[in-house]
Design a protein around this motif. Structure first.
Motif, PDB file in Angstrom:
ATOM      1  N   LYS A 406       0.839  -1.209   0.000  1.00 33.08           N
ATOM      2  CA  LYS A 406       0.000   0.000   0.000  1.00 33.08           C
ATOM      3  C   LYS A 406       0.867   1.249   0.000  1.00 33.08           C
ATOM      4  O   LYS A 406       0.549   2.262  -0.597  1.00 33.08           O
ATOM      5  N   ARG A 407       1.983   1.189   0.708  1.00 34.92           N
ATOM      6  CA  ARG A 407       2.895   2.344   0.771  1.00 34.92           C
ATOM      7  C   ARG A 407       3.729   2.485  -0.476  1.00 34.92           C
ATOM      8  O   ARG A 407       4.033   3.583  -0.914  1.00 34.92           O
ATOM      9  N   TYR A 408       4.165   1.354  -0.971  1.00 30.27           N
ATOM     10  CA  TYR A 408       5.047   1.357  -2.146  1.00 30.27           C
ATOM     11  C   TYR A 408       4.378   0.512  -3.231  1.00 30.27           C
ATOM     12  O   TYR A 408       4.722  -0.677  -3.402  1.00 30.27           O
ATOM     13  N   PRO A 409       3.407   1.098  -3.947  1.00 29.38           N
ATOM     14  CA  PRO A 409       2.617   0.300  -4.890  1.00 29.38           C
ATOM     15  C   PRO A 409       3.498  -0.499  -5.854  1.00 29.38           C
ATOM     16  O   PRO A 409       4.521  -0.018  -6.326  1.00 29.38           O
ATOM     17  N   GLY A 410       3.075  -1.734  -6.069  1.00 26.66           N
ATOM     18  CA  GLY A 410       3.797  -2.618  -6.991  1.00 26.66           C
ATOM     19  C   GLY A 410       4.878  -3.429  -6.295  1.00 26.66           C
ATOM     20  O   GLY A 410       5.493  -4.317  -6.903  1.00 26.66           O
ATOM     21  N   LEU A 411       5.092  -3.159  -5.012  1.00 24.68           N
ATOM     22  CA  LEU A 411       6.193  -3.821  -4.307  1.00 24.68           C
ATOM     23  C   LEU A 411       6.025  -5.345  -4.252  1.00 24.68           C
ATOM     24  O   LEU A 411       6.988  -6.088  -4.448  1.00 24.68           O
ATOM     25  N   SER A 412       4.778  -5.803  -4.000  1.00 22.59           N
ATOM     26  CA  SER A 412       4.606  -7.255  -3.833  1.00 22.59           C
ATOM     27  C   SER A 412       5.021  -8.016  -5.092  1.00 22.59           C
ATOM     28  O   SER A 412       5.450  -9.163  -4.999  1.00 22.59           O
ATOM     29  N   GLU A 413       4.911  -7.349  -6.246  1.00 21.55           N
ATOM     30  CA  GLU A 413       5.338  -7.988  -7.512  1.00 21.55           C
ATOM     31  C   GLU A 413       6.861  -8.081  -7.593  1.00 21.55           C
ATOM     32  O   GLU A 413       7.401  -8.850  -8.384  1.00 21.55           O
ATOM     33  N   GLN A 414       7.542  -7.252  -6.786  1.00 18.36           N
ATOM     34  CA  GLN A 414       9.015  -7.189  -6.890  1.00 18.36           C
ATOM     35  C   GLN A 414       9.725  -8.039  -5.831  1.00 18.36           C
ATOM     36  O   GLN A 414      10.944  -8.073  -5.780  1.00 18.36           O
ATOM     37  N   VAL A 415       8.916  -8.716  -5.001  1.00 17.84           N
ATOM     38  CA  VAL A 415       9.538  -9.500  -3.913  1.00 17.84           C
ATOM     39  C   VAL A 415      10.159 -10.787  -4.460  1.00 17.84           C
ATOM     40  O   VAL A 415       9.504 -11.572  -5.124  1.00 17.84           O
ATOM     41  N   GLU A 416      11.432 -10.985  -4.169  1.00 17.38           N
ATOM     42  CA  GLU A 416      12.140 -12.191  -4.623  1.00 17.38           C
ATOM     43  C   GLU A 416      12.501 -13.120  -3.464  1.00 17.38           C
ATOM     44  O   GLU A 416      12.871 -14.258  -3.670  1.00 17.38           O
ATOM     45  N   MET A 417      12.424 -12.572  -2.245  1.00 17.52           N
ATOM     46  CA  MET A 417      12.819 -13.373  -1.081  1.00 17.52           C
ATOM     47  C   MET A 417      12.011 -12.927   0.135  1.00 17.52           C
ATOM     48  O   MET A 417      11.795 -11.734   0.333  1.00 17.52           O
ATOM     49  N   THR A 418      11.526 -13.904   0.894  1.00 20.35           N
ATOM     50  CA  THR A 418      10.820 -13.591   2.144  1.00 20.35           C
ATOM     51  C   THR A 418      11.426 -14.458   3.243  1.00 20.35           C
ATOM     52  O   THR A 418      11.687 -15.640   3.018  1.00 20.35           O
ATOM     53  N   ASP A 419      11.652 -13.859   4.405  1.00 19.90           N
ATOM     54  CA  ASP A 419      12.235 -14.635   5.498  1.00 19.90           C
ATOM     55  C   ASP A 419      11.626 -14.173   6.823  1.00 19.90           C
ATOM     56  O   ASP A 419      11.551 -12.975   7.089  1.00 19.90           O
ATOM     57  N   VAL A 420      11.187 -15.136   7.623  1.00 17.73           N
ATOM     58  CA  VAL A 420      10.613 -14.788   8.935  1.00 17.73           C
ATOM     59  C   VAL A 420      11.427 -15.476  10.032  1.00 17.73           C
ATOM     60  O   VAL A 420      11.584 -16.699  10.022  1.00 17.73           O
ATOM     61  N   ALA A 421      11.965 -14.692  10.950  1.00 15.20           N
ATOM     62  CA  ALA A 421      12.688 -15.261  12.104  1.00 15.20           C
ATOM     63  C   ALA A 421      11.962 -14.835  13.372  1.00 15.20           C
ATOM     64  O   ALA A 421      11.727 -13.649  13.595  1.00 15.20           O
ATOM     65  N   THR A 422      11.576 -15.822  14.180  1.00 10.25           N
ATOM     66  CA  THR A 422      10.817 -15.526  15.409  1.00 10.25           C
ATOM     67  C   THR A 422      11.760 -15.629  16.621  1.00 10.25           C
ATOM     68  O   THR A 422      12.907 -16.047  16.477  1.00 10.25           O
ATOM     69  N   PRO A 423      11.258 -15.332  17.816  1.00  6.90           N
ATOM     70  CA  PRO A 423      12.100 -15.535  19.002  1.00  6.90           C
ATOM     71  C   PRO A 423      12.618 -16.972  19.106  1.00  6.90           C
ATOM     72  O   PRO A 423      13.708 -17.211  19.623  1.00  6.90           O
ATOM     73  N   MET A 424      11.839 -17.930  18.597  1.00  4.35           N
ATOM     74  CA  MET A 424      12.306 -19.327  18.635  1.00  4.35           C
ATOM     75  C   MET A 424      13.568 -19.492  17.806  1.00  4.35           C
ATOM     76  O   MET A 424      14.475 -20.234  18.175  1.00  4.35           O
ATOM     77  N   THR A 425      13.610 -18.795  16.654  1.00  3.42           N
ATOM     78  CA  THR A 425      14.793 -18.873  15.786  1.00  3.42           C
ATOM     79  C   THR A 425      16.016 -18.388  16.567  1.00  3.42           C
ATOM     80  O   THR A 425      17.085 -18.991  16.521  1.00  3.42           O
ATOM     81  N   TRP A 426      15.848 -17.270  17.291  1.00  2.00           N
ATOM     82  CA  TRP A 426      16.976 -16.690  18.037  1.00  2.00           C
ATOM     83  C   TRP A 426      17.446 -17.624  19.137  1.00  2.00           C
ATOM     84  O   TRP A 426      18.641 -17.756  19.378  1.00  2.00           O
ATOM     85  N   VAL A 427      16.488 -18.288  19.785  1.00  2.00           N
ATOM     86  CA  VAL A 427      16.877 -19.205  20.856  1.00  2.00           C
ATOM     87  C   VAL A 427      17.641 -20.393  20.252  1.00  2.00           C
ATOM     88  O   VAL A 427      18.688 -20.800  20.764  1.00  2.00           O
ATOM     89  N   HIS A 428      17.142 -20.911  19.128  1.00  2.00           N
ATOM     90  CA  HIS A 428      17.827 -22.053  18.503  1.00  2.00           C
ATOM     91  C   HIS A 428      19.261 -21.715  18.118  1.00  2.00           C
ATOM     92  O   HIS A 428      20.168 -22.509  18.286  1.00  2.00           O
ATOM     93  N   TYR A 429      19.466 -20.507  17.584  1.00  2.00           N
ATOM     94  CA  TYR A 429      20.796 -20.176  17.059  1.00  2.00           C
ATOM     95  C   TYR A 429      21.734 -19.526  18.069  1.00  2.00           C
ATOM     96  O   TYR A 429      22.946 -19.560  17.880  1.00  2.00           O
ATOM     97  N   THR A 430      21.192 -18.908  19.116  1.00  2.00           N
ATOM     98  CA  THR A 430      22.093 -18.192  20.035  1.00  2.00           C
ATOM     99  C   THR A 430      21.918 -18.605  21.495  1.00  2.00           C
ATOM    100  O   THR A 430      22.744 -18.234  22.339  1.00  2.00           O
ATOM    101  N   GLY A 431      20.824 -19.296  21.806  1.00  2.00           N
ATOM    102  CA  GLY A 431      20.598 -19.754  23.179  1.00  2.00           C
ATOM    103  C   GLY A 431      20.193 -18.663  24.151  1.00  2.00           C
ATOM    104  O   GLY A 431      20.094 -18.913  25.353  1.00  2.00           O
ATOM    105  N   ASN A 432      19.953 -17.436  23.660  1.00  2.00           N
ATOM    106  CA  ASN A 432      19.629 -16.351  24.609  1.00  2.00           C
ATOM    107  C   ASN A 432      18.268 -16.559  25.271  1.00  2.00           C
ATOM    108  O   ASN A 432      17.282 -16.863  24.619  1.00  2.00           O
TER     109      ASN A 432
END
Ligand SMILES: Cc1cc2nc3c(=O)[nH]c(=O)nc-3n(C[C@H](O)[C@H](O)[C@H](O)COP(=O)(O)OP(=O)(O)OC[C@H]3O[C@@H](n4cnc5c(N)ncnc54)[C@H](O)[C@@H]3O)c2cc1C
Length: 501
Positions: A406-432
């Motif tokens: 909505k902010r940057y019209p046409g952006l969704s057509e330009q997406v080539e990569m999507t990545d979601v990291a949650t707190p679980m990801t951080w715990v798995h990789y860093t143990g914090n």
């Protein structure tokens, strides 16, 4: 005889301790559970894009700040190119206007006065405070644990010119700060970035502005992992050794003396000194089974506030965003329609546009990333059903992209990569613990206060890193590794020495 030292964790604190240990004639070896150095100071690659997990700024990126010396000793300044952004943060109000926290204090003052002329006096007072803070710098050369009466007197003289400033702003929370404005927009935009943390000290917002205006909190091109790899290289060049994929499960203790570690594969390694640069909770309550705690330490873990964990949602897009300014903390977006994240209706989202670092994306393309404070309990519960967890990640990636589109019209057509990291990801990789990204909130203990690096009743053992340096951050992590070696040198009656590459 050369003393041996085992360091648990190859985050910035562990690598730093390793470097200074090697410089001072100790034989050190780091055991790291992950496959890369850096801990939370990390980045990851997806489909030709690099998602930076950490770096906004590195305090001490110029000689105006004492930390510069540490970064020189660790080889950072010789290797990395830093850029100084003109903007710290751009915060949208519900009226469509934005407050831009400019690094140039003159520009900031006139911008704020333009937005809120009725608050001109208070704004002048605030920017006067920032200008004064500009010259503030604390020495980092000597470990606070080793300072004597002369050092303390010297420090007092250094602090003296700033005492009035600290008295005035040091204890003020963001909430109290906003109450000083007559202008409702100003109240809204200063409260916005802190979310639920309204008792966050305003000083924590003032310090970065002072550093940025001094141009001593730059961003290193290449980002977090490249910086961590530089310190890892420095450590290896100094003769250190890192064992990756080596999670430590137990610290071996004999007669209340730490003598070694045990890995998940059952291997045991012994050394004269054991330093944990890993998560504090795991170290104290798992690796040492909670046997070396007193009420003070228990109190920290039972009562103190943590920096919340973060949800990172990143997109790699075939678009340049050259029209947007380069910003340290990006844009705090106001949403007309709220989005539900972790059971909360959010009307604000922090967006980072990495248009300032061409190394993070293929030519003509950019990484955009939302970095949202979230709840550990929600994500750890959701993770029990992998299907629901995966579905929620997908929903969020989609809904957040709609917001961007909505902010940057046409952006969704330009997406080539999507990545979601949650707190679980951080715990798995860093143990914090609980996915906290910087450990303890400074205000839990009081500004500038440190925790002990030793545990009651346990000999030959030290803790370093963000779990003993409230407020966290890369400079305190590196300093903590340096300080612990200074302490050891003092105990072993050696002169602490440093070198630069
Ligand atoms: C999103 C984000 C943004 C940030 N932005 C900035 C910024 O702009 N500027 C700044 O100065 N700071 C920033 N920080 C904070 C800073 O990155 C951290 O405070 C600092 O890197 C912490 O370093 P550390 O070595 O203390 O801990 P960590 O990085 O957590 O290192 C601990 C290491 O121990 C390892 N480990 C844990 N358990 C075990 C085990 N059982 N066995 C073996 N190894 C183990 C982990 O894998 C990790 O490598 C940010 C942090 C985050 C997450």
């Amino acid at each position: 005889m050369q003393k041996s030292m085992i360091i648990i964790g190859a985050g910035i604190a562990g690598l730093s301790a390793g470097c200074y240990g090697q410089m001072n004639g100790y034989s050190t070896r780091i055991f790291e559970m992950h496959t890369t150095p850096g801990g939370v100071c990390t980045s990851w690659k997806r489909k030709g894009y690099t998602i930076d997990g950490c770096m906004h700024w590195l305090v001490g990126s110029s000689p105006a700040n004492s930390f510069y010396r540490i970064w020189e000793e660790l080889g950072i300044m010789q290797k990395h190119t830093f850029i100084d952004h003109e903007e710290y943060w751009s915060i949208e109000g519900s009226n469509g206007k934005s407050l831009v926290l400019y690094a140039d204090l003159g520009r900031l003052e006139s911008h704020m006065k333009e937005l809120a002329p009725e608050d001109s006096d208070f704004i002048a007072d605030f920017t006067k405070g920032l200008r004064k803070l500009n010259g503030f710098d604390m020495p980092v050369d000597k470990a606070p644990e080793l300072t004597n009466i002369f050092d303390k007197v010297k420090m007092l003289f250094m602090i003296l010119p700033y005492l009035g400033l600290m008295r005035k702003w040091g204890k003020m929370t963001v909430r109290q700060f906003t109450e000083r404005f007559k202008n409702p927009f100003m109240r809204e935009v200063f409260l916005a970035p802190v979310g639920d943390m309204k008792d966050f000290p305003i000083f924590a917002l003032m310090m970065p502005l002072a550093w940025l205006s001094q141009k001593t909190a730059g961003y290193p091109i290449g980002g977090s992992l490249e910086l961590s790899k530089t310190i890892e290289k420095r450590y290896l060049d100094l003769g250190g050794k890192v064992d990756y994929k080596s999670p430590v499960v137990k610290i071996l203790v004999e007669d209340d003396k730490a003598v070694g570690i045990k890995l998940t594969n059952g291997d045991e390694h012994r050394a004269d000194i054991i330093i944990s640069a890993a998560d504090g909770h795991t170290t104290i309550f798992d690796m040492l089974e909670g046997k070396y705690v007193d009420d003070k330490i228990k109190g920290y873990y039972d009562n103190f506030s943590l920096f919340p964990p973060l949800l990172h949602v990143a997109y790699g897009v075939a678009r340049t965003f050259t029209e947007l300014p380069h910003s340290v903390s990006g844009f705090n977006l106001f949403l007309d329609e709220p989005i539900n994240i972790a059971g909360k209706e959010l009307t604000r989202l922090p967006l980072h546009v990495y248009n300032f670092d061409p190394s993070l994306a293929p030519k003509g393309k950019t990484v955009l990333k939302f970095m949202i404070n979230t709840e550990w309990e929600y994500w750890s519960e959701l993770y029990k059903s992998r299907e629901r967890y995966k579905a929620e990640k997908e929903r969020l990636a989609k809904e957040l992209l709609n917001i961007l589109d909505k902010r940057y019209p046409g952006l969704s057509e330009q997406v080539e990569m999507t990545d979601v990291a949650t707190p679980m990801t951080w715990v798995h990789y860093t143990g914090n613990w609980k996915g906290s990204y910087e450990g303890w909130m400074e205000m839990s203990l009081g500004f500038g206060k440190r925790m002990d690096k030793t545990l009651p009743g346990l000999d030959s053992f030290y803790m370093i890193g963000q779990w003993v340096e409230p407020g966290g951050g890369l400079p305190p992590a590196a300093q903590s590794g340096r300080n612990v070696i200074q302490i050891m040198c003092k105990r072993d009656k050696r002169k602490f020495v440093t070198t630069t590459p």
